[in-house]
Enzyme design. Sequence first.
Site, PDB file in Angstrom:
ATOM      1  N   GLU A   1       0.812  -1.219   0.000  1.00 59.48           N
ATOM      2  CA  GLU A   1       0.000   0.000   0.000  1.00 59.48           C
ATOM      3  C   GLU A   1       0.849   1.274   0.000  1.00 59.48           C
ATOM      4  OE1 GLU A   1      -2.673  -0.443   3.324  1.00 59.48           O
ATOM      5  OE2 GLU A   1      -4.065  -1.663   2.165  1.00 59.48           O
TER       6      GLU A   1
ATOM      7  N   GLU B   1      -6.229  -7.670  -1.111  1.00 59.84           N
ATOM      8  CA  GLU B   1      -6.754  -7.589   0.257  1.00 59.84           C
ATOM      9  C   GLU B   1      -8.235  -7.253   0.244  1.00 59.84           C
ATOM     10  OE1 GLU B   1      -4.951  -5.124   3.194  1.00 59.84           O
ATOM     11  OE2 GLU B   1      -2.900  -5.621   2.576  1.00 59.84           O
TER      12      GLU B   1
END
Length: 666
Positions: free
Chosen positions: A166, A318
């Site tokens: 991320e 995710e």
Amino acid sequence: MSPSPSNAATSLTNRPTLGISSLIHGADYNPEQWSDHPEILAADLSLIPQAGLNCVSLGIFSWSALEPEEGRFSFRWLDTLMDNLHARGTRVIMATPSAGRPVWLSRRYEEVRCVGRDGKRSGIGGRLNLCPSSPVWRDKVSIINRQLATRYAYHPAVVLWHVSNELSNECFCNLCFVGFRRWLQSAYSTIDYLNKAWWNSFWSHSFTSFEDIVELDGSITGMNLDWKRFQSDVYVDYVRSEMAPLRLANPNIPITTNFVPSCRVPEQRRMVAELDVVSWDAYPGWHTGDDLACAANNAFFADLYRVMAHKKPLLQMETTPSQVNWGTDSPLKRPGVHRLTALQAIAHGADGVSYFQWRAGRGGCEQFHGAVIDHTNTADTRVVGEVTEVGRDFKALGKVIGSPVVSSIGLVFEWDSLWAVEAASLVGNRRKDYEPTCVAHHRALWQQSHPIDVICCDDDLSAYRLIIAPMLYILDESRATRLRAWVAGGGTLVLSYFSGVVNEHGLAHLGGSPGPLRDVAGLWVEEIDALPGTRPPRILGQPNAVMDVGNLGTAIDYAAIVRLTGAESVASYVDEFYAGTPALTCHRFGRGECWFMAARMGHGALVTFYQALTARVGVSPVRADLPVGVTATRRGIGAEATTFLMNWTPQPLHGLAPYGCSYEAG
């Protein structure tokens, strides 16, 4: 009035796959958190495949376990685990651990910690707080990555490398500003050219040398735009440096990093060229408002990343099987919702779904974040039952791996327009909402079961009959030239208020918006009204117009007043001093058309408009017989296609259970 798509269904080919015969169904696994519980680690080896998972991600936050002290490495625990997973047929996505720094690194080398806009350096803890410009940081990351690559590049369980996690923070340290000045000097050559491009004569902000640029000035739009571009380029270079040891050790293992929707930096499209697999994270706010709107937002980003991936595999890296723990309210997913959203990802082009996380930790800030196995430490739960059901679905859907989603509609989303709108002081700053506006236009089509590609102007436009570019705020000559040629060749383009307002430096186009597309739109914007909400003007379709749109409700937030130079008014304002002036126009240009939405309109108006417009240009939905709340998505071509029917409501609809999904051939 429509061009023939050059890459229509007959010429589309499947994307490459990860070399496995089933959709990936995985989870982020953190065994280092359970080193004192060998019985749990032993149980996991059996529970993971029992829950229908065929893959786990390892190492994302494992740096302190892998290198507990600088230069002292500990891999025995991971060696054993890797061999045990492989023996049971579980594949591994091996991550580099740079998403979370060990304490020794943060304490010993201050420069690796990012500096915020306020000039303060981040603390020792937390995450997403690295400095991508730091030579020390890059060196330490390279060392641990070389260790991992040397040890596991040929391990038979590894199917994918996952770089960091991320990446999305900005750093404002001196090292980054040194890099920024070099970047600017390369881009502009002279300080005089930069001053003109940034309009620095305003407020006497002209610089005498590049060395004067030591901090950001929020009043200089061009500076803030270029800062975002620089940060994006830094991250591309940083990811390239992280990948280098992995590529060197075994160039045949693909590499990815997981993107964050709504991320402002880096511009993710710039990074895709470095990757072999595109992956993204999805955490919709289910049951905190309108679930249909939530599903639409999720679909928008799935379509964005699918188009980014192009001819590369796509993964949803995710999501949670139950709930998050960071929202003001974080409701549980209602029964069926987890399966529904997992299948939504597959329907929109993903070749797998992975969860954060396999097992909930006993401590830390995400100890109450959803997991497949929670603190009850049993597989006899509703969540595990739904995850197992998804595993069965994924086995049945093996034929969709690598298959395309075919669309004749492109919706333009540009990072620099996002940055520029957010940086600009507009006539209405309460709800500028570039990204939500793009999502709203996408939703109106998605809700009617149209497949949509979320594109940029640099993509190949020839496949599309309809392109929608709401609030395309930055419009340079290159983009304008490509769109003009596409419309002239027979395409239908939709523009809106705040389209073509400024050039690539943030300087206003003279002659009014939509700037270099004024001739294509057949109009120019004279003024724009920022609506306070107390007197929203109504919008009604014009009688005998080229398309009947009826009552389009009221304008929201913005109402532009336009002067026609060839366009035809299709709907007009009813109220305010600009009553009778056009609110929606159509202009014939070459063999195509350009539509201009002068006002921001509500969801119902967008649905009405696009229902009429898609019929006009000859674009059909996947299914046209569905009630509101049920959508259809098709993946694949011809007899090999699979159609997914999805009910996004808590009531049974169209033969589907509440939050139910079915899929069938064709």
